[in-house]
Design a protein around this motif. Structure first.
Motif, PDB file in Angstrom:
ATOM      1  N   VAL A  12       9.244   2.993  -0.325  1.00 10.19           N
ATOM      2  CA  VAL A  12       9.478   4.044   0.665  1.00 10.19           C
ATOM      3  C   VAL A  12       9.554   5.401  -0.017  1.00 10.19           C
ATOM      4  O   VAL A  12       8.942   6.382   0.421  1.00 10.19           O
ATOM      5  N   CYS A  38       8.953   6.590  11.593  1.00 13.26           N
ATOM      6  CA  CYS A  38       9.489   5.358  11.011  1.00 13.26           C
ATOM      7  C   CYS A  38      10.938   5.627  10.627  1.00 13.26           C
ATOM      8  O   CYS A  38      11.229   6.695  10.083  1.00 13.26           O
ATOM      9  N   PHE A  40      12.917   4.555   8.224  1.00 14.82           N
ATOM     10  CA  PHE A  40      13.236   4.039   6.897  1.00 14.82           C
ATOM     11  C   PHE A  40      13.745   5.163   6.003  1.00 14.82           C
ATOM     12  O   PHE A  40      13.210   6.270   6.023  1.00 14.82           O
ATOM     13  N   SER A  42      15.221   6.014   1.773  1.00 16.38           N
ATOM     14  CA  SER A  42      15.112   5.535   0.392  1.00 16.38           C
ATOM     15  C   SER A  42      15.956   6.389  -0.535  1.00 16.38           C
ATOM     16  O   SER A  42      16.233   7.554  -0.251  1.00 16.38           O
ATOM     17  N   PHE A  64      17.133   2.285   8.813  1.00 14.85           N
ATOM     18  CA  PHE A  64      17.190   1.351   7.702  1.00 14.85           C
ATOM     19  C   PHE A  64      17.218   2.106   6.367  1.00 14.85           C
ATOM     20  O   PHE A  64      16.531   3.113   6.207  1.00 14.85           O
ATOM     21  N   VAL A  66      16.009   0.984   2.601  1.00 10.97           N
ATOM     22  CA  VAL A  66      15.211  -0.066   1.970  1.00 10.97           C
ATOM     23  C   VAL A  66      15.450  -0.013   0.468  1.00 10.97           C
ATOM     24  O   VAL A  66      15.271   1.032  -0.161  1.00 10.97           O
ATOM     25  N   TRP A 222      16.340  -4.758   3.636  1.00 10.97           N
ATOM     26  CA  TRP A 222      16.479  -3.746   4.692  1.00 10.97           C
ATOM     27  C   TRP A 222      17.930  -3.751   5.171  1.00 10.97           C
ATOM     28  O   TRP A 222      18.429  -4.761   5.669  1.00 10.97           O
TER      29      TRP A 222
END
Length: 228
Positions: A12, A38, A40, A42, A64, A66, A222
């Protein structure tokens, strides 16, 4: 340049540094996708995730982080952990030859609603309508209806992730997903990138991915959070 192995440890992060830079939101050394694309996030240093998680929760009710091994730190008064999804990363070794008998169509903006509806029917939670902008998507139609899809998600100059592999429940066990994965993988290889994918540990689809030439390489977990 960061080599492929390093990129795959934090896909990510590096996607948001390269191909998907235009989708990046950065908070003090923590990176997220724009939530309409999205959800996500990181990081490298889990000690830095507390405030960014709280800030991002103002933009998206759920999201999330990741990571391979690290556990994000959060402010429990603002964000709560919903669940940790134990995932794994798979990387293509050698693609197995697959006979393509279906008419595989490259999807475009006119299919956005159909893609979204099919993915949320089969695999809800990960896909936003504008996730379509992250890469190329391909589908198989039956009687004018989109019944199977596969696409591309995280990517850099060195790798592209195969993602959103779903088939309508009425059309499973016909080899549609296998043909789509093979097709998307070949598209990635033609771009001189390494095809990868992510899935849950224990997913029955892992056997299919292995038959197609993908190998399990590392954990990739996740962490799903929700705004309090």
């Amino acid at each position: 340049m960061i080599d492929l192995n390093q990129q795959l440890k934090n896909p990510v992060w590096y996607a948001l540094q390269e191909t998907h830079k235009k989708f990046a939101i950065t908070f003090n050394g923590v990176q997220f996708y724009k939530p309409e694309i999205c959800t996500f996030g990181s990081f490298f240093d889990e000690a830095k995730t507390t405030k960014p998680a709280s800030e991002y929760s103002k933009m998206s009710d759920t999201f999330f982080f990741v990571s391979e091994h690290q556990t994000p730190e959060i402010d429990l008064t603002k964000v709560r952990l919903v669940k940790k999804i134990d995932g794994c990363q798979m990387v293509l070794n050698t693609l197995t030859d697959v006979s393509i008998t279906e008419d595989i169509v490259m999807l475009d903006e006119t299919h956005v609603d159909e893609i979204y509806d099919l993915i949320w029917l089969v695999m809800p939670g990960f896909y936003q309508k504008r996730t379509f902008e992250m890469g190329k998507y391909f589908g198989i139609f039956k009687d004018g209806k989109l019944v199977s899809v596969a696409g591309q998600r995280m990517q850099t100059n060195l790798f592209t992730e195969v993602s959103a592999v779903v088939t309508h429940p009425n059309y499973t066990r016909k080899g549609l997903a296998k043909q789509l994965i093979s097709h998307v993988t070949k598209v990635i290889l033609k771009e001189n990138k390494k095809p990868i994918l992510h899935t849950n540990k224990g997913n029955l689809a892992i056997a299919l991915y292995e038959k197609l030439g993908y190998e399990l390489t590392r954990d990739m977990n996740w962490w799903l959070y929700s705004k309090n």
